[in-house]
Enzyme design. Structure first.
Site, short mmCIF file in Angstrom:
data_model
loop_
_atom_site.label_atom_id
_atom_site.label_comp_id
_atom_site.label_asym_id
_atom_site.label_seq_id
_atom_site.Cartn_x
_atom_site.Cartn_y
_atom_site.Cartn_z
N CYS A 118 8.40 21.52 11.56
CA CYS A 118 8.04 22.13 10.27
C CYS A 118 8.20 23.65 10.28
O CYS A 118 8.18 24.27 9.21
CB CYS A 118 6.63 21.72 9.87
N HIS A 258 4.35 26.43 4.23
CA HIS A 258 4.84 25.07 4.52
C HIS A 258 3.96 24.08 3.76
O HIS A 258 2.74 24.26 3.69
CB HIS A 258 4.78 24.83 6.03
N ASN A 288 5.81 16.48 2.36
CA ASN A 288 6.23 17.32 3.48
C ASN A 288 7.67 16.96 3.86
O ASN A 288 7.91 15.90 4.41
CB ASN A 288 5.27 17.10 4.65
O1 UT7 Z 1 3.66 19.50 8.93
C1 UT7 Z 1 3.30 19.30 10.26
C2 UT7 Z 1 1.89 19.40 10.43
N1 UT7 Z 1 1.19 18.25 9.88
C3 UT7 Z 1 0.11 18.47 9.19
O2 UT7 Z 1 -0.19 19.60 8.91
C4 UT7 Z 1 -0.79 17.31 8.85
C5 UT7 Z 1 -2.19 17.64 9.30
N2 UT7 Z 1 -3.16 16.58 9.09
C6 UT7 Z 1 -3.57 16.19 7.86
O3 UT7 Z 1 -3.04 16.63 6.87
C7 UT7 Z 1 -4.73 15.22 7.76
O4 UT7 Z 1 -5.35 15.11 9.01
C8 UT7 Z 1 -4.32 13.80 7.24
C9 UT7 Z 1 -3.91 13.90 5.81
C10 UT7 Z 1 -3.19 13.25 8.11
C11 UT7 Z 1 -5.52 12.87 7.34
O5 UT7 Z 1 -6.61 13.42 6.59
P1 UT7 Z 1 -8.06 13.50 7.25
O6 UT7 Z 1 -8.94 14.05 6.20
O7 UT7 Z 1 -7.92 14.28 8.54
O8 UT7 Z 1 -8.42 12.00 7.48
P2 UT7 Z 1 -8.88 11.31 8.84
O9 UT7 Z 1 -7.72 11.14 9.75
O10 UT7 Z 1 -10.09 11.99 9.38
O11 UT7 Z 1 -9.32 9.91 8.30
C12 UT7 Z 1 -10.48 9.75 7.46
C13 UT7 Z 1 -10.56 8.31 7.01
C14 UT7 Z 1 -10.37 7.30 8.13
O12 UT7 Z 1 -11.20 6.18 7.88
P3 UT7 Z 1 -12.58 5.99 8.65
O13 UT7 Z 1 -12.21 5.95 10.11
O14 UT7 Z 1 -13.41 7.18 8.28
O15 UT7 Z 1 -13.09 4.70 8.11
C15 UT7 Z 1 -8.93 6.89 7.98
O16 UT7 Z 1 -8.68 5.58 8.48
O17 UT7 Z 1 -9.52 8.05 6.08
C16 UT7 Z 1 -8.78 6.91 6.47
N3 UT7 Z 1 -7.41 7.07 6.06
C17 UT7 Z 1 -6.97 6.65 4.86
N4 UT7 Z 1 -7.59 6.03 3.83
C18 UT7 Z 1 -6.85 5.75 2.75
C19 UT7 Z 1 -6.37 7.64 6.72
N5 UT7 Z 1 -5.25 7.59 5.98
C20 UT7 Z 1 -5.59 6.98 4.82
C21 UT7 Z 1 -4.88 6.65 3.66
N6 UT7 Z 1 -5.55 6.04 2.65
N7 UT7 Z 1 -3.57 6.94 3.52
#
Ligand code: UT7
Length: 335
Positions: A118, A258, A288
């Site tokens: 990225c 980004h 992205n």
């Molecule tokens: O460009 C390169 C760099 N990449 C990035 O900058 C991405 C950086 N990371 C992120 O943007 C975020 O971490 C994500 C968008 C990938 C995830 O968001 P988050 O707020 O960190 O969610 P999380 O991983 O802490 O997950 C929270 C909950 C989980 O459920 P439980 O364990 O709390 O029951 C996940 O299973 O959300 C759940 N979850 C979803 N629910 C519905 C994860 N993905 C989804 C989804 N829909 N698509």
């Protein structure tokens, strides 16, 4: 005798977006997710997907370069160098940059790929600047193109909402005006490598039945770790370049971040003291697109950019890689 400083200026932007729009509603039929969750946690409404059989990253890059050549009134034979930032090359070799040069009839140049995920566009731009500032070249094209759908696992809800496909290209040319790329700060930290990567398909784990069965040819991401590193490093480097050039928030016309997550964009702008109306945002439309996000913003906002505007680019990506560019926009575009 004082020598006039030659700077490298962006003199045009081209872009290609595939037609197909993958919406949150369609994604919700593929994995257990919802429009509400994706909008709240990421801020993406839809992303473009290259669906045509036999088409790849080079086709999107070539389409963007063709538009750029037309917009800047450049004959392909005038181009000295083409650098393609991508992590989704058409194939491991030859370089996608070579294929793009061939498809756009750029025959008098050399070209190579640059892999910084990225941060790819920022790293490639910083590289291209050297060839212009040294006086060696007059026209350098920087392509940022990624077909993220080719490495996205549409059974993994934690990664599949994030990514989209796009191709972009900018022209770099010399200027002796007080415009162009003023400075850049780029960094890497290999300790981050395991938090965002593709596990197989390289020399460490060549493709095998086992790697395919284990879904190791898709993006793997430890989202929360990447999120935290992105927020702190992207903001740190953007603030560092502002301080280095004595730029207060009111001196900055635009932040071009980004486009990975709306919350990361907001946090970076806040740390820089910028209001949202100074931040280029199109994540909701394209997601992205990795190396293409920053030039795609420049493309969308081109008519709003004014000659002399102070613009800060900032990115964070796999590697980890991150960086920031300070530039003064070099031209006005009629509406
Ligand atoms: O460009 C390169 C760099 N990449 C990035 O900058 C991405 C950086 N990371 C992120 O943007 C975020 O971490 C994500 C968008 C990938 C995830 O968001 P988050 O707020 O960190 O969610 P999380 O991983 O802490 O997950 C929270 C909950 C989980 O459920 P439980 O364990 O709390 O029951 C996940 O299973 O959300 C759940 N979850 C979803 N629910 C519905 C994860 N993905 C989804 C989804 N829909 N698509």
């Amino acid at each position: 005798m004082t020598r006039t400083k030659i700077r490298a200026a962006i003199t045009g932007v081209g872009a290609f977006l595939p037609e197909y729009r993958l919406t949150n509603d369609e994604l919700s039929t593929m994995v257990d997710t919802s429009d509400e969750w994706i909008m709240q946690r990421i801020g993406i409404k839809e992303r473009r997907i290259l669906k045509e059989k036999g088409k790849a990253t080079s086709d999107m890059g070539a389409a963007a370069v063709k538009e750029l050549l037309k917009k800047t009134n450049t004959h392909p034979a005038e181009v000295d160098l083409l650098i393609c930032a991508t992590i989704t090359p058409d194939m491991p070799f030859p370089a996608t940059a070579n294929i793009i040069a061939h498809k756009t009839e750029i025959h008098n140049a050399w070209s190579f790929d640059l892999n910084a995920a990225c941060s790819g566009f920022i790293f490639a731009l910083s590289t291209g600047v050297q060839f212009i500032e040294s006086g060696r070249y007059k026209k350098v094209i920087i392509v940022g193109a990624d077909m993220m759908s080719s490495i996205t696992n549409y059974k993994d809800r934690t990664t599949c909402p994030l990514f989209g496909d796009a191709g972009t290209a900018v022209m770099l040319e010399p200027t002796i005006e007080e415009t162009g790329i003023m400075d850049y700060i780029n960094r890497v930290d290999g300790l981050g490598q395991h938090h965002l990567h593709m596990k197989a398909g390289g020399s460490l784990r060549p493709a095998s039945c086992e790697t395919v069965e284990n879904d190791e040819h898709f993006i793997y991401q430890d989202g929360q770790t990447v999120f935290k590193a992105a927020v702190s490093n992207m903001a740190d480097v953007a603030v560092e370049i502002m301080k280095k050039h004595h730029l207060a928030a009111e001196d900055v016309a635009w932040l071009v971040p980004h486009q990975a997550n709306m919350r990361i964009i907001d946090a970076t702008a806040r740390r820089m003291g910028l209001n949202k109306d100074k931040v280029m945002i199109n994540i909701q439309k394209y997601g992205n697109t990795t190396a293409a996000t920053i030039p795609l913003c420049l493309y969308d906002y081109e008519t709003q950019l004014k000659k002399g505007d102070n613009v800060i680019l900032a990115a964070f990506g796999a590697g980890f890689t991150w960086g920031s560019v300070y530039l003064k926009w070099a031209y006005d575009t009629p509406e």
